[in-house]
Design a protein around this motif. Structure first.
Motif, mmCIF file in Angstrom:
data_model
loop_
_atom_site.group_PDB
_atom_site.id
_atom_site.type_symbol
_atom_site.label_atom_id
_atom_site.label_comp_id
_atom_site.label_asym_id
_atom_site.label_seq_id
_atom_site.Cartn_x
_atom_site.Cartn_y
_atom_site.Cartn_z
ATOM 1 N N VAL A 165 6.599 24.477 -4.020
ATOM 2 C CA VAL A 165 5.710 24.619 -2.930
ATOM 3 C C VAL A 165 6.333 23.799 -1.843
ATOM 4 O O VAL A 165 6.927 22.534 -1.945
ATOM 5 N N GLN A 166 6.517 24.335 -0.565
ATOM 6 C CA GLN A 166 7.092 23.868 0.480
ATOM 7 C C GLN A 166 5.860 23.205 1.478
ATOM 8 O O GLN A 166 4.882 23.614 1.692
ATOM 9 N N VAL A 167 6.442 21.895 2.211
ATOM 10 C CA VAL A 167 5.708 21.414 3.290
ATOM 11 C C VAL A 167 6.110 22.270 4.577
ATOM 12 O O VAL A 167 7.322 22.012 5.042
ATOM 13 N N THR A 168 5.167 22.934 5.010
ATOM 14 C CA THR A 168 5.511 23.564 6.352
ATOM 15 C C THR A 168 4.686 23.138 7.458
ATOM 16 O O THR A 168 5.024 23.572 8.475
ATOM 17 N N GLY A 169 3.941 22.253 7.298
ATOM 18 C CA GLY A 169 2.824 21.709 8.376
ATOM 19 C C GLY A 169 3.466 20.242 8.769
ATOM 20 O O GLY A 169 4.660 19.577 8.158
ATOM 21 N N PRO A 170 2.718 19.623 9.487
ATOM 22 C CA PRO A 170 3.253 18.206 10.105
ATOM 23 C C PRO A 170 2.808 17.300 8.948
ATOM 24 O O PRO A 170 2.196 17.486 7.922
ATOM 25 N N VAL A 171 3.804 16.140 9.212
ATOM 26 C CA VAL A 171 3.679 14.958 8.232
ATOM 27 C C VAL A 171 2.767 14.002 8.877
ATOM 28 O O VAL A 171 3.120 13.679 10.118
ATOM 29 N N VAL A 172 1.414 13.723 8.487
ATOM 30 C CA VAL A 172 0.437 13.015 9.142
ATOM 31 C C VAL A 172 -0.041 11.610 8.431
ATOM 32 O O VAL A 172 0.091 11.668 7.105
ATOM 33 N N ARG A 173 -0.477 10.672 8.920
ATOM 34 C CA ARG A 173 -1.132 9.627 8.206
ATOM 35 C C ARG A 173 -2.791 9.646 8.519
ATOM 36 O O ARG A 173 -3.358 8.781 8.125
ATOM 37 N N GLY A 222 -4.406 -0.085 4.234
ATOM 38 C CA GLY A 222 -4.566 -0.903 5.593
ATOM 39 C C GLY A 222 -5.832 -1.801 5.167
ATOM 40 O O GLY A 222 -6.440 -1.936 4.036
ATOM 41 N N GLU A 223 -5.804 -2.756 6.053
ATOM 42 C CA GLU A 223 -6.923 -3.956 5.925
ATOM 43 C C GLU A 223 -8.481 -3.557 5.635
ATOM 44 O O GLU A 223 -9.258 -3.908 5.147
ATOM 45 N N ARG A 224 -8.669 -2.295 6.399
ATOM 46 C CA ARG A 224 -9.975 -1.693 6.415
ATOM 47 C C ARG A 224 -9.940 -0.390 5.846
ATOM 48 O O ARG A 224 -11.044 -0.125 5.162
ATOM 49 N N VAL A 225 -8.895 0.272 5.769
ATOM 50 C CA VAL A 225 -9.100 1.653 5.284
ATOM 51 C C VAL A 225 -7.943 2.098 4.363
ATOM 52 O O VAL A 225 -6.822 1.743 4.468
ATOM 53 N N ASP A 226 -8.291 2.707 3.219
ATOM 54 C CA ASP A 226 -7.223 3.017 2.160
ATOM 55 C C ASP A 226 -6.989 4.546 2.219
ATOM 56 O O ASP A 226 -7.859 5.258 2.093
ATOM 57 N N GLY A 227 -5.907 5.015 2.803
ATOM 58 C CA GLY A 227 -5.377 6.361 2.835
ATOM 59 C C GLY A 227 -5.826 7.176 1.619
ATOM 60 O O GLY A 227 -6.164 8.517 1.461
ATOM 61 N N HIS A 228 -5.787 6.806 0.437
ATOM 62 C CA HIS A 228 -5.811 7.458 -0.872
ATOM 63 C C HIS A 228 -7.530 7.720 -1.005
ATOM 64 O O HIS A 228 -7.496 8.737 -1.663
ATOM 65 N N ASP A 229 -8.190 7.159 -0.087
ATOM 66 C CA ASP A 229 -9.541 7.529 -0.242
ATOM 67 C C ASP A 229 -9.880 8.878 0.107
ATOM 68 O O ASP A 229 -10.919 9.380 -0.326
ATOM 69 N N VAL A 240 5.292 6.657 -4.612
ATOM 70 C CA VAL A 240 6.396 5.703 -4.678
ATOM 71 C C VAL A 240 6.227 4.278 -4.544
ATOM 72 O O VAL A 240 4.833 3.899 -4.323
ATOM 73 N N PRO A 241 6.759 3.546 -4.848
ATOM 74 C CA PRO A 241 6.483 1.952 -4.699
ATOM 75 C C PRO A 241 6.292 1.477 -3.346
ATOM 76 O O PRO A 241 5.321 0.474 -3.216
ATOM 77 N N ASP A 242 6.837 2.011 -2.319
ATOM 78 C CA ASP A 242 6.666 1.546 -1.047
ATOM 79 C C ASP A 242 6.652 2.765 -0.011
ATOM 80 O O ASP A 242 7.426 3.381 0.226
ATOM 81 N N VAL A 243 5.470 3.038 0.439
ATOM 82 C CA VAL A 243 5.132 4.219 1.335
ATOM 83 C C VAL A 243 5.995 4.299 2.680
ATOM 84 O O VAL A 243 6.580 5.196 3.036
ATOM 85 N N GLN A 244 5.827 3.086 3.377
ATOM 86 C CA GLN A 244 6.688 2.939 4.324
ATOM 87 C C GLN A 244 8.043 3.184 4.241
ATOM 88 O O GLN A 244 8.860 4.013 4.898
ATOM 89 N N LYS A 245 8.818 2.652 3.499
ATOM 90 C CA LYS A 245 10.242 2.964 3.065
ATOM 91 C C LYS A 245 10.410 4.386 2.776
ATOM 92 O O LYS A 245 11.467 4.987 3.402
ATOM 93 N N ALA A 246 9.492 5.066 1.764
ATOM 94 C CA ALA A 246 9.592 6.293 1.602
ATOM 95 C C ALA A 246 9.433 7.466 2.883
ATOM 96 O O ALA A 246 10.400 8.178 3.125
ATOM 97 N N LEU A 247 8.734 6.935 3.750
ATOM 98 C CA LEU A 247 8.583 7.606 4.965
ATOM 99 C C LEU A 247 9.770 7.505 5.756
ATOM 100 O O LEU A 247 10.251 8.720 6.504
#
Length: 471
Positions: free
Chosen positions: A25-33, A49-56, A82-89
């Protein structure tokens, strides 16, 4: 983003797939946070983050059409872990940039980065499809997200690069290696974090050190009028192009003047010819920004006439940066409250003085952050400059730094009611509402943390007491 399969993304970022029934399956849309920006085919990047967890937001983004989540733990939906999301991005951005055939333009500087980036993008759009940094998303997260928004038809990718210390820009150039690198200036923004202008110059110069050689098409565009920037020519193998007022500049302006409304007009000189420019933006400081943009565009194949036309049509693309709005009663509000440093404060005050010829002017100013030991002297100097430019009234908003602004004005000779110190934004609005009269020009400016944009918004929108604090 250019289309990539989930399997390819997982390989690029060194991640493990979970709950993905079909890795093709392909990612065809934008990469967003931001979960609110998800579209069908998106890749959602989950930061903790300090107040919000994107996984939620995992279930919600998949329900909205996201192909998968890129995160640091399995969450029961299609995910690449991945171990480090920022590095993966960053790794994903590096991979996509290598796949693109686009020319990458990177710029940095102590002041004017976002305005200049917007000018470069608007000029290059006249030549070919261009993607550029939205607002000032110029850090380790914003920059790769911008790069990932490029598509197959993108020909120019314009990226703003910020730095909070030595090594930051070097890291960004490793993610998105530029072919053209522009350094605008070395000022005192963030001097408290860096420790001095020489350290700032060291950090900004990492951009030109990253460029390919002149033989490989690398070009360093440097400000001829800033000695610390001009000295960076010795730190690069790339071709060096100078812009500025100096006679030695390859791209320069002559016959600079401001229109009655404060918009700059000048003759643009390039190695291939000259052409007249009258800008829609406000303030003489935009001349230097325009010359930087012109130098980049000229190196990328545009003629003087094409560049001049594009510069004359360009507007402000980013909020709260010299936004000029006239109220029905004739009061003009200049909202430049996105951020502030000594250089941009001086430029904004000079623009206010030019716009206010024959009109009463107000400078509503607040704290300039991250100046370290220079904070007292710099705030004092801005207060003094307001008096020298004959600004009608200085309203210093906030605590200690605001008192220094007023003290500078007082020491320069503002002994009457030309300057006043108020405690907060609501007090400034109350004062302005009681004293503004038709024809007045009001500048609002401070560091982002102060939030003085609420003053400009209140003056334009009206409203009851308490709404400023709520905003």
């Amino acid at each position: 983003m250019i289309a990539l399969s989930l399997a390819e993304i997982a390989e690029v970022v060194g991640g493990q797939t979970y709950d993905i029934p079909d890795p093709s399956v392909q990612v065809t849309g934008p990469v967003v946070r931001d979960s609110r920006e998800v579209e069908p085919g998106s890749l959602f990047v989950a930061f903790v983050g300090e107040r919000v967890d994107g996984h939620d937001f995992a279930e919600a983004v998949v329900a909205a059409g996201a192909a998968a989540l890129l995160g640091s733990r399995p969450v029961g939906v299609p995910a690449i872990v991945v171990p480090d999301v920022q590095k993966a991005l960053g790794a994903l951005a590096r991979h996509v940039v290598r796949r693109l055939g686009a020319t990458l333009v990177a710029l940095t500087g102590s002041a004017g980065k976002t305005s200049t980036k917007d000018l470069i993008a608007q000029v290059l759009r006249h030549k070919a499809p261009t993607v550029f940094t939205p607002g000032s998303l110029n850090n380790e997260i914003g920059l790769p997200l911008t790069a990932l928004s490029a598509t197959e038809d993108t020909r120019f990718l314009v990226l703003e690069m910020g730095a909070r210390g030595i090594g930051h820009i070097r890291y960004l150039t490793e993610l998105t290696p530029p072919k053209v690198g522009l350094v605008l200036n070395v000022g005192t923004a963030h001097i408290g974090e860096f420790g001095g202008r020489e350290q700032i110059a060291q950090a900004k110069g990492e951009l030109v050190e990253s460029l390919p050689s002149a033989e490989e098409g690398g070009t360093a565009v440097l400000n001829a009028d800033d000695p610390l920037v001009r000295a960076m020519a010795s730190r690069t193998k790339a071709k060096v192009v100078l812009f500025g007022e100096s006679d030695e500049a390859d791209v320069r302006a002559e016959n600079v003047r401001l229109t009655d409304s404060g918009q700059p007009s000048f003759v643009l000189h390039t190695p291939s010819g000259c052409s007249d420019v009258t800008m829609r933006l406000y303030g003489e400081h935009h001349v230097s920004n325009a010359l930087a943009a012109a130098a980049v565009a000229h190196e990328l194949g545009m003629s003087a006439e094409e560049i001049a036309t594009a510069l004359s049509e360009a507007g402000s693309l980013s909020r709260w940066r010299m936004e000029v709005t006239e109220r029905p009663d004739g009061v003009t509000v200049v909202n430049d409250a996105y951020n502030a440093n000594p250089e941009s404060m001086r430029a904004a005050l000079r623009a206010l003085a030019a716009m206010g010829q024959g009109r009463r002017t107000w400078a509503v100013l607040g704290k300039m952050a991250e100046l370290g030991d220079e904070a007292l002297a710099e705030h004092d100097a801005v207060g003094r400059l307001a008096v020298r430019l004959n600004v009608g009234k200085l309203v210093a908003v906030g605590g200690r730094e605001a008192s220094w602004l007023q003290l500078g004005a007082y020491n320069e000779g503002s002994w009457g009611e030309e300057s006043v110190h108020v405690s907060d934004a609501q007090a400034a609005v109350d004062l302005l509402r009681s004293e503004l009269r038709p024809g007045d020009v009001v500048l609002v400016k401070a560091s982002r943390s102060v939030g003085l944009e609420s003053v400009a918004e209140a003056l334009l929108a009206g409203g009851t007491e308490g709404e400023v604090a709520a905003r």
